[in-house]
Write an enzyme that holds these catalytic residues in place. Structure first.
Site, short mmCIF file in Angstrom:
data_model
loop_
_atom_site.label_atom_id
_atom_site.label_comp_id
_atom_site.label_asym_id
_atom_site.label_seq_id
_atom_site.Cartn_x
_atom_site.Cartn_y
_atom_site.Cartn_z
N GLY A 134 0.83 -1.26 0.01
CA GLY A 134 0.12 0.27 0.02
C GLY A 134 0.82 1.15 0.09
N ASN A 147 1.48 -2.26 5.16
CA ASN A 147 0.61 -0.97 5.73
C ASN A 147 -0.31 -0.90 4.85
OD1 ASN A 147 0.58 2.01 5.90
ND2 ASN A 147 0.62 1.54 3.64
N ALA A 177 -10.98 -5.19 14.76
CA ALA A 177 -10.61 -6.71 14.83
C ALA A 177 -9.42 -7.26 14.20
CB ALA A 177 -11.83 -7.51 14.46
N TYR A 193 -12.67 -3.27 11.50
CA TYR A 193 -11.33 -2.71 11.39
C TYR A 193 -10.55 -2.97 12.80
CZ TYR A 193 -7.91 1.01 10.51
OH TYR A 193 -6.90 1.72 10.54
N ARG A 198 -0.09 5.52 -1.69
CA ARG A 198 -0.75 6.84 -1.25
C ARG A 198 -0.16 6.92 0.33
NH1 ARG A 198 -6.15 6.11 -0.80
NH2 ARG A 198 -6.49 4.04 -1.60
P1 NAP Z 1 -4.79 5.51 2.44
O1 NAP Z 1 -4.48 6.86 2.23
O2 NAP Z 1 -6.39 5.20 2.13
O3 NAP Z 1 -4.25 4.32 1.55
C1 NAP Z 1 -4.16 3.11 1.40
C2 NAP Z 1 -3.06 2.18 0.77
O4 NAP Z 1 -3.56 0.96 0.73
C3 NAP Z 1 -3.05 2.70 -0.56
O5 NAP Z 1 -1.84 2.77 -1.07
C4 NAP Z 1 -3.81 1.53 -1.16
O6 NAP Z 1 -3.41 1.05 -2.57
C5 NAP Z 1 -3.45 0.41 -0.43
N1 NAP Z 1 -4.24 -0.89 -0.74
C6 NAP Z 1 -5.75 -1.03 -0.06
N2 NAP Z 1 -6.18 -2.06 -0.47
C7 NAP Z 1 -5.14 -2.94 -0.69
C8 NAP Z 1 -4.95 -4.21 -1.34
N3 NAP Z 1 -6.11 -5.00 -1.50
N4 NAP Z 1 -3.64 -4.54 -1.66
C9 NAP Z 1 -2.74 -3.78 -1.67
N5 NAP Z 1 -2.82 -2.55 -1.41
C10 NAP Z 1 -3.92 -2.11 -0.75
O7 NAP Z 1 -4.63 5.00 3.91
P2 NAP Z 1 -3.46 5.48 4.88
O8 NAP Z 1 -4.08 6.49 5.95
O9 NAP Z 1 -2.31 5.79 4.16
O10 NAP Z 1 -3.30 3.87 5.98
C11 NAP Z 1 -2.32 3.27 5.71
C12 NAP Z 1 -2.15 2.23 6.75
O11 NAP Z 1 -2.42 2.97 8.04
C13 NAP Z 1 -3.72 1.39 6.75
O12 NAP Z 1 -3.29 0.15 7.29
C14 NAP Z 1 -4.39 2.10 7.79
O13 NAP Z 1 -5.20 1.22 8.17
C15 NAP Z 1 -3.09 2.53 8.84
N6 NAP Z 1 -4.06 3.92 9.82
C16 NAP Z 1 -4.13 4.80 9.10
C17 NAP Z 1 -4.55 5.95 10.04
C18 NAP Z 1 -5.01 7.04 9.41
O14 NAP Z 1 -5.55 8.09 10.47
N7 NAP Z 1 -4.95 7.53 8.36
C19 NAP Z 1 -4.54 5.51 11.47
C20 NAP Z 1 -4.32 4.32 11.77
C21 NAP Z 1 -3.98 3.21 11.13
P3 NAP Z 1 -4.32 1.78 -4.06
O15 NAP Z 1 -4.33 3.13 -3.90
O16 NAP Z 1 -3.03 1.54 -4.86
O17 NAP Z 1 -5.39 1.07 -4.40
#
Ligand code: NAP
Length: 241
Positions: free
Chosen positions: A9, A87, A154, A152, A12
């Site tokens: 991931g 990630n 879980a 989420y 982005r």
């Molecule tokens: P985001 O901006 O929505 O980006 C999500 C990323 O995950 C994208 O690069 C997307 O790829 C990729 N992705 C989704 N489904 C996928 C799959 N099946 N296979 C491969 N890649 C996949 O999210 P983010 O905020 O950067 O989150 C990154 C991580 O941090 C996640 O695990 C999220 O749960 C965790 N997190 C985020 C926050 C927050 O506040 N933002 C807080 C706690 C934890 P594509 O765009 O190429 O589809």
């Protein structure tokens, strides 16, 4: 020897920031994406401009066959990455009473089973090399729970359990397994949330930046963190202590 880091991931948000930070730390990068091919390719150009090698790898972490098809030949050819950052993640929020099977299983399959698929493919070779860093991106929601995120939470609590168990399995081979648990971080994932209202609930009174999560990952990936394993490092502005 030149080291590589695989980030799922990475197209982005937090994953992109981690890829850039690890590239600045000196790692070559394997940048996985699911749908964001152009974004991943542009990230790779940025990494190459920093003087590192980069590969954009398109596969869904949910699809075990696709994970193997993408990674096995690369590992055979170039060796296993020194660092794996799981990630990739999604949310499908809603109250449990109204949650569909698909909302439950798609979140578990991406966030938790995705970690299993990607880590398993790399593990045998890491064990053989007796080196490596495995880092999973969990969440405040997995540590503290959050209404509307039973699926989420879980998946993210599952990552913590899985990493602690794996840390014990692989410690004898000098491989560390740690978790970074972000709170509210400014990315697409939280763009529809009421930011001002939620920021007032954060002791540090603001959302975090993707770069602040990347800095924690960079430390856990470094040689300086060699005696830390099975740890959950919260990056949440004090939301959960
Ligand atoms: P985001 O901006 O929505 O980006 C999500 C990323 O995950 C994208 O690069 C997307 O790829 C990729 N992705 C989704 N489904 C996928 C799959 N099946 N296979 C491969 N890649 C996949 O999210 P983010 O905020 O950067 O989150 C990154 C991580 O941090 C996640 O695990 C999220 O749960 C965790 N997190 C985020 C926050 C927050 O506040 N933002 C807080 C706690 C934890 P594509 O765009 O190429 O589809």
């Amino acid at each position: 020897m030149q080291r590589t880091a695989l980030i799922t991931g990475a197209s982005r948000g937090i994953g992109r920031a981690i890829a850039l930070h690890l590239a600045r730390d000196g790692f070559d990068i394997w940048a996985n994406y699911a749908t964001g091919r152009e974004a991943a390719q542009s990230l790779c150009h940025e990494i190459e401009a920093l003087g590192r090698k980069a590969k954009a790898l398109g596969f869904s972490v949910r699809d075990g066959k696709a994970v193997r098809a993408a990674l096995e030949p690369l590992i055979e050819q170039d060796g296993v990455p020194h660092v794996i950052v799981s990630n990739a993640g999604v949310t499908k929020d809603g109250l449990m009473a109204m949650m569909s099977d698909e909302e439950w299983s798609s979140v578990i399959e991406t966030n938790l089973t995705g970690f299993f698929h990607v880590t398993r493919v790399c593990l045998r070779e890491m064990l053989r090399k007796r080196a490596g860093r495995i880092i999973a991106i969990s969440s405040l929601s997995g540590e503290a729970g959050n209404a509307g995120q039973v699926n989420y939470a879980a998946s993210k609590a599952g990552l913590i359990g899985a990493c602690k168990a794996l840390a014990k399995e692989v410690a004898k081979r000098s491989i560390t397994v740690n978790v970074v648990a972000p709170g509210f971080i400014e990315t697409d994932m939280v763009k529809d949330l009421p930011k001002d209202e939620l920021a007032r609930q954060v002791p540090l009174q603001r959302f975090g930046k993707a770069e602040e999560v990347a800095a924690a990952v960079s430390f856990l990936a470094s040689d300086s963190a060699g005696y830390i394993t099975g740890h959950v490092l919260s990056v949440n502005g004090g939301m959960y202590m």
